[in-house]
Motif scaffolding. Structure first.
Motif, mmCIF file in Angstrom:
data_model
loop_
_atom_site.group_PDB
_atom_site.id
_atom_site.type_symbol
_atom_site.label_atom_id
_atom_site.label_comp_id
_atom_site.label_asym_id
_atom_site.label_seq_id
_atom_site.Cartn_x
_atom_site.Cartn_y
_atom_site.Cartn_z
ATOM 1 N N ALA A 281 -30.618 18.563 66.325
ATOM 2 C CA ALA A 281 -31.784 18.302 65.482
ATOM 3 C C ALA A 281 -32.782 17.441 66.244
ATOM 4 O O ALA A 281 -32.390 16.539 66.976
ATOM 5 N N ALA A 293 -31.126 22.659 61.891
ATOM 6 C CA ALA A 293 -31.321 21.213 62.088
ATOM 7 C C ALA A 293 -30.290 20.422 61.268
ATOM 8 O O ALA A 293 -29.745 19.430 61.754
ATOM 9 N N ILE A 294 -29.998 20.878 60.063
ATOM 10 C CA ILE A 294 -28.998 20.193 59.223
ATOM 11 C C ILE A 294 -27.635 20.261 59.917
ATOM 12 O O ILE A 294 -26.930 19.256 60.033
ATOM 13 N N LEU A 295 -27.279 21.453 60.394
ATOM 14 C CA LEU A 295 -25.961 21.639 61.023
ATOM 15 C C LEU A 295 -25.806 20.824 62.310
ATOM 16 O O LEU A 295 -24.693 20.424 62.661
ATOM 17 N N THR A 296 -26.921 20.583 62.982
ATOM 18 C CA THR A 296 -26.847 19.838 64.245
ATOM 19 C C THR A 296 -27.366 18.405 64.086
ATOM 20 O O THR A 296 -27.705 17.754 65.065
ATOM 21 N N SER A 297 -27.427 17.929 62.842
ATOM 22 C CA SER A 297 -27.969 16.587 62.612
ATOM 23 C C SER A 297 -26.988 15.504 63.047
ATOM 24 O O SER A 297 -27.387 14.403 63.369
ATOM 25 N N TYR A 298 -25.698 15.810 63.056
ATOM 26 C CA TYR A 298 -24.702 14.793 63.418
ATOM 27 C C TYR A 298 -24.317 14.872 64.890
ATOM 28 O O TYR A 298 -24.108 13.863 65.539
#
Lengths: 331, 97
Positions: A281, A293-298
């Motif tokens: 993200a 972006a949500i899936l790669t936010s962490y």
């Protein structure tokens, strides 16, 4: 019983025909796209390979031919309506592939395929709704139909971001709806959806990681319009909307965070950044929210892992939709 | 005894980003059902006879859905920024398969 057997035979015929013709069209089209220079960069790979695009004509033409053969055999006007409306969405997408349309023009144009399906006279404005049961929406339905075509088509277009993500998530989110269509006895809906699967399988084989072909907007807008058409002719609009929730997360979030309609390529701050094949993200607070972006936010993730997670999420939404129909919808 | 079946504590099967994506879908589903439940309450109390009543129910239903979607977006954005801030703090390495 005979009628049911006829429809099972027609559905099988349509799916096999679309599968075979789609495979043949892909084999014919892709080398021609390469030789004529119709290629796009795969921006998520470090080597940025050139991939032939658009493969959409191979997918749509196989769908249209199979549907026309079966509609001739079955004498179904609804199937002809689906071919016409999806054909128009395909042409809008092809136009966008060749010369990009404006961010406001495309959603407006996508209302026209809905009108085309409406004038076929095969749409009954009585959708099944969760909690409420079968509604009578004689006035408001036509506005909802137009919005549905635009939302579904753009949602599928937004989902066509990584290798194999769009076709695999379409399969995962709509496969749980097959029992719904069977229960409602929507032969035309079931036939159209399985024909779409047949056309998409050869494309999925070429589009999955690492991609050998890109569909382009002609493919994604056609698939979105096909899903909207299936929902409309089977009166399962609400259930398709629930099953396609992951497709709408990106669309709605980008719309809300940017505050208007924008093309994916025109978004100033990208939702994600790519570093050596790892997608994460964009740290900027101004970056719009998208499903990737949500899936790669962490943590940063590689492309195949993101696609697998999107498929799991799509399957969850498809199962939620199926559960809603069987347990939360009065019939 | 069962602990041998569980993965090593440092192996993450699901991460916060994946959970947030599942939350976005499940909460969206709940909001749709809540909006439809509100319409059901309106239909039960106001009835369905008359164009104006039906129009009011449809408008209230759409407004409820729109409002709920906006609240959904605000919550999702707040959670997204919170999870993303951990990425900025040095958790951005490759986590792929």
């Amino acid at each position: 019983m005979i009628k049911m057997l006829t429809w099972i035979s027609l559905t099988t015929l349509a799916m096999v025909l679309s599968l075979v013709t789609s495979e043949l069209f892909h084999r014919t089209l892709i080398p021609r796209l390469v030789s004529r220079g119709y290629v796009s960069e795969d921006v998520h790979k470090p080597s940025r390979p050139k991939i032939p695009e658009p493969a959409g004509p191979a997918v749509y033409l196989s769908f249209a031919i199979s549907m026309m053969v079966v509609s001739h055999l079955a004498g179904s006007v609804a199937l002809e309506g689906v071919v016409a409306s999806t054909g128009l969405a395909f042409l809008i997408g092809l136009l966008d592939d060749l010369s990009p349309l404006g961010p406001k023009t495309k959603p407006l144009l996508l209302i026209v395929p809905a009108l085309l399906l409406a004038v076929s006279g095969e749409i009954v404005p009585r959708p099944y709704l969760p909690i409420l049961g079968r509604a009578r929406l004689y006035y408001i339905y036509w506005i909802v139909l137009a919005i549905m075509f635009t939302v579904f088509s753009n949602g599928v277009n937004m989902m066509d971001a990584l290798n194999g993500m769009m076709p695999s998530s379409v399969f995962a989110s709509t496969l749980p709806l097959l029992p719904v269509l069977i229960t409602l006895g929507s032969h035309t809906g079931l036939l159209s959806l399985t024909t779409l699967y047949g056309s998409l399988i050869p494309y999925y084989i070429r589009n999955r990681y690492p991609a050998k072909a890109f569909g382009g907007d002609s493919n994604s807008l056609f698939v979105g319009a096909a899903l909207a058409s299936v929902a409309a002719i089977s009166n399962t609009e609400a259930f398709f909307a629930i099953s396609l929730l992951p497709f709408m997360v990106s669309g709605f979030s980008i719309l809300a965070s940017i505050g208007g309609l924008l093309e994916r390529r025109d978004i100033r701050v990208r939702p994600v950044i790519v570093e050596g094949g790892v997608i994460r993200a964009n740290p900027s607070k101004e970056a719009p929210i998208s499903l990737i972006a949500i899936l790669t936010s962490y943590e940063g993730k590689v492309e195949p892992r993101i696609v697998k997670e999107v498929v799991v999420i799509s399957l969850i939404s498809g199962l939620l939709s199926c559960f809603t129909f069987f347990f939360l919808t009065p019939r | 005894m069962l602990h041998i079946l569980l993965p090593h504590p440092e192996v993450r099967i699901v991460d916060k980003g994946f959970l947030l994506a599942i939350y976005s879908v499940v909460s969206g589903w709940v909001l749709i059902l809540m909006s439809l439940s509100l319409i059901k309450v309106l239909i039960t109390t106001l009835g369905t006879k008359g164009f104006l009543i039906a129009l009011t129910e449809a408008v209230v239903g759409f407004l409820a859905l729109g409002g709920a979607l906006y609240l959904w977006y605000l919550t999702l954005r707040a959670l997204f920024l919170k999870v993303k801030s951990t990425l900025e703090e040095g958790n951005g390495g490759p986590g792929g398969t």
